[in-house]
Design a protein around this motif. Structure first.
Motif, PDB file in Angstrom:
ATOM      1  N   ALA A 294       0.830  -1.210   0.000  1.00 41.43           N
ATOM      2  CA  ALA A 294       0.000   0.000   0.000  1.00 41.43           C
ATOM      3  C   ALA A 294       0.862   1.256   0.000  1.00 41.43           C
ATOM      4  N   TYR A 295       1.924   1.240   0.827  1.00 43.85           N
ATOM      5  CA  TYR A 295       2.803   2.402   0.952  1.00 43.85           C
ATOM      6  C   TYR A 295       4.252   1.955   1.060  1.00 43.85           C
ATOM      7  N   SER A 296       5.133   2.829   0.590  1.00 41.80           N
ATOM      8  CA  SER A 296       6.566   2.680   0.814  1.00 41.80           C
ATOM      9  C   SER A 296       7.089   4.061   1.175  1.00 41.80           C
ATOM     10  N   SER A 297       8.401   4.202   1.276  1.00 45.78           N
ATOM     11  CA  SER A 297       8.990   5.515   1.518  1.00 45.78           C
ATOM     12  C   SER A 297      10.332   5.592   0.821  1.00 45.78           C
ATOM     13  N   LEU A 298      10.786   6.810   0.584  1.00 46.12           N
ATOM     14  CA  LEU A 298      12.051   7.026  -0.127  1.00 46.12           C
ATOM     15  C   LEU A 298      13.166   7.290   0.873  1.00 46.12           C
ATOM     16  N   ASN A 299      14.226   6.495   0.769  1.00 43.96           N
ATOM     17  CA  ASN A 299      15.407   6.632   1.608  1.00 43.96           C
ATOM     18  C   ASN A 299      16.637   6.866   0.738  1.00 43.96           C
ATOM     19  N   PHE A 300      17.701   7.373   1.356  1.00 42.87           N
ATOM     20  CA  PHE A 300      18.939   7.625   0.610  1.00 42.87           C
ATOM     21  C   PHE A 300      19.458   6.342  -0.043  1.00 42.87           C
ATOM     22  N   LYS A 301      19.308   5.214   0.645  1.00 42.62           N
ATOM     23  CA  LYS A 301      19.771   3.942   0.076  1.00 42.62           C
ATOM     24  C   LYS A 301      18.985   3.581  -1.182  1.00 42.62           C
ATOM     25  N   ASP A 302      17.693   3.926  -1.217  1.00 43.95           N
ATOM     26  CA  ASP A 302      16.896   3.687  -2.429  1.00 43.95           C
ATOM     27  C   ASP A 302      17.438   4.499  -3.602  1.00 43.95           C
ATOM     28  N   ALA A 303      17.825   5.735  -3.313  1.00 44.61           N
ATOM     29  CA  ALA A 303      18.379   6.592  -4.363  1.00 44.61           C
ATOM     30  C   ALA A 303      19.712   6.046  -4.864  1.00 44.61           C
ATOM     31  N   LEU A 304      20.522   5.511  -3.948  1.00 46.09           N
ATOM     32  CA  LEU A 304      21.782   4.885  -4.371  1.00 46.09           C
ATOM     33  C   LEU A 304      21.510   3.687  -5.263  1.00 46.09           C
ATOM     34  N   SER A 305      20.539   2.872  -4.884  1.00 48.73           N
ATOM     35  CA  SER A 305      20.173   1.715  -5.712  1.00 48.73           C
ATOM     36  C   SER A 305      19.712   2.157  -7.091  1.00 48.73           C
ATOM     37  N   ALA A 306      18.867   3.186  -7.126  1.00 47.67           N
ATOM     38  CA  ALA A 306      18.321   3.661  -8.397  1.00 47.67           C
ATOM     39  C   ALA A 306      19.372   4.305  -9.291  1.00 47.67           C
ATOM     40  N   SER A 307      20.485   4.731  -8.688  1.00 53.36           N
ATOM     41  CA  SER A 307      21.541   5.364  -9.483  1.00 53.36           C
ATOM     42  C   SER A 307      22.673   4.393  -9.828  1.00 53.36           C
ATOM     43  N   GLY A 308      22.460   3.102  -9.513  1.00 49.02           N
ATOM     44  CA  GLY A 308      23.415   2.087  -9.951  1.00 49.02           C
ATOM     45  C   GLY A 308      24.559   1.826  -9.010  1.00 49.02           C
ATOM     46  N   ASN A 309      24.424   2.204  -7.751  1.00 48.63           N
ATOM     47  CA  ASN A 309      25.493   1.951  -6.789  1.00 48.63           C
ATOM     48  C   ASN A 309      25.595   0.451  -6.529  1.00 48.63           C
TER      49      ASN A 309
ATOM     50  N   SER B 276       3.306   9.599  -5.967  1.00 47.48           N
ATOM     51  CA  SER B 276       2.978   8.350  -6.656  1.00 47.48           C
ATOM     52  C   SER B 276       4.252   7.718  -7.205  1.00 47.48           C
ATOM     53  N   LEU B 277       4.131   6.504  -7.720  1.00 43.76           N
ATOM     54  CA  LEU B 277       5.285   5.861  -8.367  1.00 43.76           C
ATOM     55  C   LEU B 277       5.815   6.714  -9.509  1.00 43.76           C
ATOM     56  N   GLU B 278       4.902   7.290 -10.273  1.00 39.30           N
ATOM     57  CA  GLU B 278       5.312   8.075 -11.433  1.00 39.30           C
ATOM     58  C   GLU B 278       6.117   9.309 -11.045  1.00 39.30           C
ATOM     59  N   GLU B 279       5.900   9.821  -9.834  1.00 35.84           N
ATOM     60  CA  GLU B 279       6.616  11.016  -9.372  1.00 35.84           C
ATOM     61  C   GLU B 279       7.943  10.688  -8.688  1.00 35.84           C
ATOM     62  N   LEU B 280       8.222   9.417  -8.478  1.00 34.03           N
ATOM     63  CA  LEU B 280       9.414   9.021  -7.727  1.00 34.03           C
ATOM     64  C   LEU B 280      10.743   9.413  -8.379  1.00 34.03           C
ATOM     65  N   PRO B 281      10.922   9.236  -9.701  1.00 36.22           N
ATOM     66  CA  PRO B 281      12.234   9.573 -10.274  1.00 36.22           C
ATOM     67  C   PRO B 281      12.687  10.996  -9.961  1.00 36.22           C
ATOM     68  N   GLU B 282      11.765  11.945  -9.983  1.00 35.70           N
ATOM     69  CA  GLU B 282      12.113  13.334  -9.649  1.00 35.70           C
ATOM     70  C   GLU B 282      12.576  13.444  -8.202  1.00 35.70           C
ATOM     71  N   GLN B 283      11.904  12.716  -7.307  1.00 34.06           N
ATOM     72  CA  GLN B 283      12.266  12.759  -5.894  1.00 34.06           C
ATOM     73  C   GLN B 283      13.611  12.080  -5.635  1.00 34.06           C
ATOM     74  N   ILE B 284      13.911  11.052  -6.405  1.00 34.27           N
ATOM     75  CA  ILE B 284      15.203  10.376  -6.283  1.00 34.27           C
ATOM     76  C   ILE B 284      16.331  11.338  -6.646  1.00 34.27           C
ATOM     77  N   GLU B 285      16.157  12.092  -7.707  1.00 29.32           N
ATOM     78  CA  GLU B 285      17.172  13.088  -8.086  1.00 29.32           C
ATOM     79  C   GLU B 285      17.331  14.135  -6.991  1.00 29.32           C
ATOM     80  N   LYS B 286      16.232  14.471  -6.366  1.00 30.53           N
ATOM     81  CA  LYS B 286      16.248  15.502  -5.324  1.00 30.53           C
ATOM     82  C   LYS B 286      17.033  15.038  -4.097  1.00 30.53           C
ATOM     83  N   ILE B 287      16.820  13.794  -3.682  1.00 35.18           N
ATOM     84  CA  ILE B 287      17.524  13.304  -2.500  1.00 35.18           C
ATOM     85  C   ILE B 287      19.004  13.116  -2.792  1.00 35.18           C
ATOM     86  N   LEU B 288      19.348  12.725  -4.011  1.00 36.59           N
ATOM     87  CA  LEU B 288      20.759  12.583  -4.382  1.00 36.59           C
ATOM     88  C   LEU B 288      21.463  13.934  -4.409  1.00 36.59           C
ATOM     89  N   ALA B 289      20.716  14.993  -4.716  1.00 32.67           N
ATOM     90  CA  ALA B 289      21.287  16.341  -4.758  1.00 32.67           C
ATOM     91  C   ALA B 289      21.319  17.005  -3.384  1.00 32.67           C
TER      92      ALA B 289
END
Length: 328
Positions: free
Chosen positions: A38-53, A303-316
């Motif tokens: 139903a729900y998840s949350s965005l963490n710095f580790k998720d952003a690292l995973s999404a950026s290929g770490n 939403s899921l569709e808005e996540l990529p923008e948020q991932i860039e934001k946390i990495l920055a």
């Protein structure tokens, strides 16, 4: 339902691209419990995973998300039944096992915790791994002797997920909280969470070449690591402790033994990933009862569709508070 939506990260000529795609349940890894998320949350580790770490995720395509809260859809173990509301945080979820940025996950039963009665599924993911980590930090500090009334407790990276929740919990428990941040414009945000003192990050970066700094803090929660962490160690009061749980400022620091042998201070390591489920359950019970606090003002729902923008934001380094992911 055999198809579901998930954020899938693919590697394309050395670049990592995140997009929402359809997946099939039979593509999920083996496990005793199938959960509709139903729900998840965005963490710095998720952003690292999404950026290929590769230190986080080795193989792609992959669905990140180290947090998930949802409903059991299928179970082969007696202690978890269809319809149970559950939480999964840490272990290998979202690292090398398809994670909470998909509408379904399948995991070992040993990773699954029933939702505490004092929290909704949404509440649990406003907290997520960040809240669990903050709770583990505070618990370990108190085990080492920290108590309200001893003096200011410093929280570094205070506008981030772990930091902001730590500020709120500590303030709610009656501690005098000093919130350190490089985001001066967020002072009012931190004061609303309960911080009584705002510390500019630059003040914690000064004195790296010194063996000791002026005694200031009765305790500290450090979410950033690097030389800031050791400057915090050097400025702890006699016998005080710092709980270390992050590395956004670096994984190394220049150290000396002086604070430890002259001021009797403690550097406490905190891991929320591989903690036994019984320990996690204890922390979640506290977060749902005596440590419960209203955190919705620091939460931004996407939403899921808005996540990529948020991932860039946390990495920055531009993220404030928590990002809640609604998979409904």
């Amino acid at each position: 339902m055999s198809e579901f939506k998930a954020l899938v990260v693919t590697e394309e000529q050395g670049n990592y691209v995140s997009q929402v795609s359809l997946r099939h349940i039979d593509e999920l890894p083996p496990g005793e419990v199938l959960i509709r998320v139903a729900y998840s949350s965005l963490n710095f580790k998720d952003a690292l995973s999404a950026s290929g770490n590769k230190g986080v995720t080795r193989n792609f395509p992959h669905t990140p998300g180290i947090d998930a809260a949802g409903v059991v859809e299928a179970s082969s173990v007696a202690e978890l039944e269809v319809g149970d509301e559950v939480i999964v945080t840490g272990y290998d979820l979202g690292m090398n096992t398809a994670g909470g940025f998909g509408q379904y996950i399948r995991v070992p039963a040993a990773w699954v915790l029933k939702r505490p009665e004092g929290l909704s599924l949404r509440d649990s993911m406003v907290l997520g791994t960040a809240g669990l980590t903050a709770a583990l930090c505070i618990d370990k500090l108190e085990q080492a002797g920290l108590a309200p009334g001893q003096g200011p407790v410093l929280v570094t990276g205070a506008t981030g997920g772990v930091g902001s929740i730590a500020v709120a919990i500590l303030a709610g428990l009656g501690y005098e909280v000093a919130a350190a941040t490089g985001k001066a414009l967020q002072a009012d945000f931190l004061k609303r969470l309960g911080a009584s003192l705002i510390v500019d990050r630059s003040a914690l970066e000064a004195g790296k070449d010194k063996m000791l700094l002026k005694e200031q803090w009765a305790g500290a929660v450090d979410t950033v690591g690097g030389d800031i962490l050791f400057n915090v160690v050097k400025s702890l009061r006699y016998g005080a402790s710092v709980a270390c749980c992050g590395l956004t400022a670096g994984g190394q620091f220049q150290a000396s033994v002086f604070p430890f042998i002259l001021r009797n201070v403690n550097l406490l390591g905190i891991d929320s990933v591989e903690q036994p489920l019984v320990v996690k359950a204890s922390m979640w019970d506290r977060l749902s009862l005596q440590w419960k606090t209203d955190l919705h003002s620091l939460c931004h729902e996407v939403s899921l569709e808005e996540l990529p923008e948020q991932i860039e934001k946390i990495l920055a380094g531009k993220m404030i508070g928590r990002v809640l992911v609604n998979l409904g």
